[in-house]
Design a protein around this motif. Structure first.
Motif, PDB file in Angstrom:
ATOM      1  N   SER A  88       0.756   0.272  13.383  1.00 19.44           N
ATOM      2  CA  SER A  88       2.113  -0.211  13.630  1.00 19.44           C
ATOM      3  C   SER A  88       3.027   0.058  12.442  1.00 19.44           C
ATOM      4  CB  SER A  88       2.097  -1.709  13.951  1.00 19.44           C
ATOM      5  OG  SER A  88       1.401  -1.960  15.152  1.00 19.44           O
ATOM      6  N   THR A  89       2.501  -0.200  11.238  1.00 22.73           N
ATOM      7  CA  THR A  89       3.303   0.020  10.026  1.00 22.73           C
ATOM      8  C   THR A  89       3.628   1.494   9.846  1.00 22.73           C
ATOM      9  OG1 THR A  89       2.280  -1.897   8.947  1.00 22.73           O
ATOM     10  CG2 THR A  89       3.356  -0.273   7.531  1.00 22.73           C
ATOM     11  N   ALA A  90       2.619   2.348  10.011  1.00 21.67           N
ATOM     12  CA  ALA A  90       2.823   3.788   9.839  1.00 21.67           C
ATOM     13  C   ALA A  90       3.784   4.336  10.894  1.00 21.67           C
ATOM     14  CB  ALA A  90       1.480   4.515   9.923  1.00 21.67           C
ATOM     15  N   PHE A  91       3.665   3.839  12.120  1.00 21.12           N
ATOM     16  CA  PHE A  91       4.531   4.307  13.202  1.00 21.12           C
ATOM     17  C   PHE A  91       5.987   3.926  12.930  1.00 21.12           C
ATOM     18  CE2 PHE A  91       6.502   4.554  17.327  1.00 21.12           C
ATOM     19  CZ  PHE A  91       5.836   5.594  17.965  1.00 21.12           C
ATOM     20  N   ARG A  92       6.197   2.700  12.479  1.00 20.81           N
ATOM     21  CA  ARG A  92       7.560   2.250  12.174  1.00 20.81           C
ATOM     22  C   ARG A  92       8.158   3.069  11.030  1.00 20.81           C
ATOM     23  NH1 ARG A  92      10.598  -2.275  13.186  1.00 20.81           N
ATOM     24  NH2 ARG A  92       8.865  -3.340  14.206  1.00 20.81           N
ATOM     25  N   GLN A  93       7.358   3.389  10.021  1.00 19.77           N
ATOM     26  CA  GLN A  93       7.861   4.181   8.899  1.00 19.77           C
ATOM     27  C   GLN A  93       8.293   5.571   9.350  1.00 19.77           C
ATOM     28  OE1 GLN A  93       4.529   4.044   6.187  1.00 19.77           O
ATOM     29  NE2 GLN A  93       5.310   2.238   5.099  1.00 19.77           N
ATOM     30  N   ARG A  94       7.583   6.124  10.331  1.00 16.06           N
ATOM     31  CA  ARG A  94       7.881   7.491  10.759  1.00 16.06           C
ATOM     32  C   ARG A  94       9.017   7.547  11.779  1.00 16.06           C
ATOM     33  NH1 ARG A  94       6.518  12.487  10.155  1.00 16.06           N
ATOM     34  NH2 ARG A  94       6.197  13.981  11.844  1.00 16.06           N
ATOM     35  N   PHE A  95       9.038   6.595  12.722  1.00 17.34           N
ATOM     36  CA  PHE A  95       9.998   6.670  13.814  1.00 17.34           C
ATOM     37  C   PHE A  95      11.081   5.592  13.758  1.00 17.34           C
ATOM     38  CE2 PHE A  95       6.134   8.699  15.470  1.00 17.34           C
ATOM     39  CZ  PHE A  95       6.652   9.933  15.831  1.00 17.34           C
ATOM     40  N   GLY A  96      10.974   4.660  12.816  1.00 14.66           N
ATOM     41  CA  GLY A  96      12.020   3.659  12.646  1.00 14.66           C
ATOM     42  C   GLY A  96      11.928   2.471  13.578  1.00 14.66           C
ATOM     43  N   VAL A  97      10.975   2.477  14.514  1.00 10.44           N
ATOM     44  CA  VAL A  97      10.775   1.355  15.435  1.00 10.44           C
ATOM     45  C   VAL A  97       9.279   1.138  15.614  1.00 10.44           C
ATOM     46  CG1 VAL A  97      12.927   1.708  16.714  1.00 10.44           C
ATOM     47  CG2 VAL A  97      10.847   2.880  17.455  1.00 10.44           C
ATOM     48  N   SER A  98       8.915  -0.026  16.164  1.00 14.79           N
ATOM     49  CA  SER A  98       7.511  -0.315  16.423  1.00 14.79           C
ATOM     50  C   SER A  98       7.028   0.495  17.620  1.00 14.79           C
ATOM     51  CB  SER A  98       7.332  -1.803  16.716  1.00 14.79           C
ATOM     52  OG  SER A  98       7.951  -2.135  17.952  1.00 14.79           O
TER      53      SER A  98
END
Length: 302
Positions: free
Chosen positions: A283-293
């Protein structure tokens, strides 16, 4: 109110670029600086119109680090000229030309005269659906005399001026631009060097084993007969970090899966299927890459 100095105007313009286009550094060139940025968001279209002169805008690994790099900048030159550099390649684009710039790799744009261009953010996943994007496709001048380039310019301008486009229509227009540019980009392919063939082999191996928990730099080096140091140097030459590339590739595939996932599919299961054994880390990595959960990303693409 006191009039801003040239340096204050420069700093304000750079701050706006960083806010709207991603992290960049810049330095003024000889002559009087001028800079103006207009942004536009029409459903799937995320773009900026840059009007400037006498400045060098660039990205190093410092600006790329910890920033969303899942895009290509598709540059449509409108007026003047721009000198663009990436992957030890340089091109000069004139009015009517188009080129691609990879957001995940260092680059440099030089405007030595008044220039105006549109920078359209093109999702990496969308380009990869149409062709395997590599170095040969970046910073290549797609000339204004090519019919597909002319049609792409017209389609972009018409899409920007039509504010009644629905989300589905906007996405279709974006995909149409990629389809128009695909044959032109494929014509730009060049015979890869031995080192480039080796890099492509490693990239294919990453894709072939992307779901394996054992996929790590040490395993890759062993399987390809390279030292770990040589593997890291190969990726570093392209402005990449091998472990980060693997993680970003997994996240891109997770995003693709989420776009077609049903509400009853567990997010943790989708992350696990692409090599993320820890849901919190996913979840953290995804948010960092795409800006959302991941959950919000799925909702937006339903």
């Amino acid at each position: 109110m006191a009039q801003m100095t040239g340096n204050e105007q420069f700093q304000q313009w750079l701050a706006q670029v960083n806010q709207e286009c991603g992290n960049f550094a810049a330095r003024p060139l000889e002559g009087e600086f001028s800079g103006h940025l207009e942004t536009g968001y029409t459903q799937a279209f995320k773009l900026s119109t840059v009007t400037t002169a006498n400045v060098n805008l660039y990205r190093t690994t410092n600006e790329i680090k910890d920033h969303n790099d899942s895009w290509f900048y598709t540059v449509f030159q409108l007026e003047g000229q721009a000198i663009i550099e990436q992957n030890a390649r340089q091109t000069v684009i004139q009015p009517g030309d188009i080129t691609l710039v990879d957001a995940s790799r260092p680059c440099s744009i030089i405007w030595q005269q008044p220039s105006r261009q549109i920078s359209l953010l093109m999702p990496r996943s969308l380009l990869e659906q149409q062709l395997r994007v590599g170095e040969a496709h970046c910073v290549q001048r797609l000339g204004k005399n090519l019919p597909m380039v002319q049609m792409s310019h017209r389609l972009l301008q018409e899409s920007m001026s039509n504010h009644d486009l629905s989300g589905t229509e906007s996405e279709a227009a974006l995909e149409a631009i990629v389809c128009l540019l695909r044959p032109v980009l494929q014509q730009q392919d060049v015979q890869p060097s031995r080192r480039e063939r080796q890099f492509e082999k490693v990239v294919r191996m990453i894709d072939d084993h992307i779901q394996a928990e054992t996929l790590r730099p040490e395993w890759l080096a062993n399987e390809t007969g390279m030292s770990v140091r040589s593997l890291y140097r190969m990726f570093a030459d392209k402005g990449l970090v091998v472990a980060q590339y693997i993680k970003n590739r997994r996240l891109d595939l997770c995003a693709k899966a989420l776009r077609s996932a049903t509400d009853d599919e567990k997010l943790a299961g989708i992350g696990f299927s692409w090599g993320f054994t820890d849901h919190s880390h996913f979840s953290t990595a995804f948010r960092q890459r795409f800006g959302v959960s991941p959950g919000e990303y799925r909702k937006r693409h339903r």
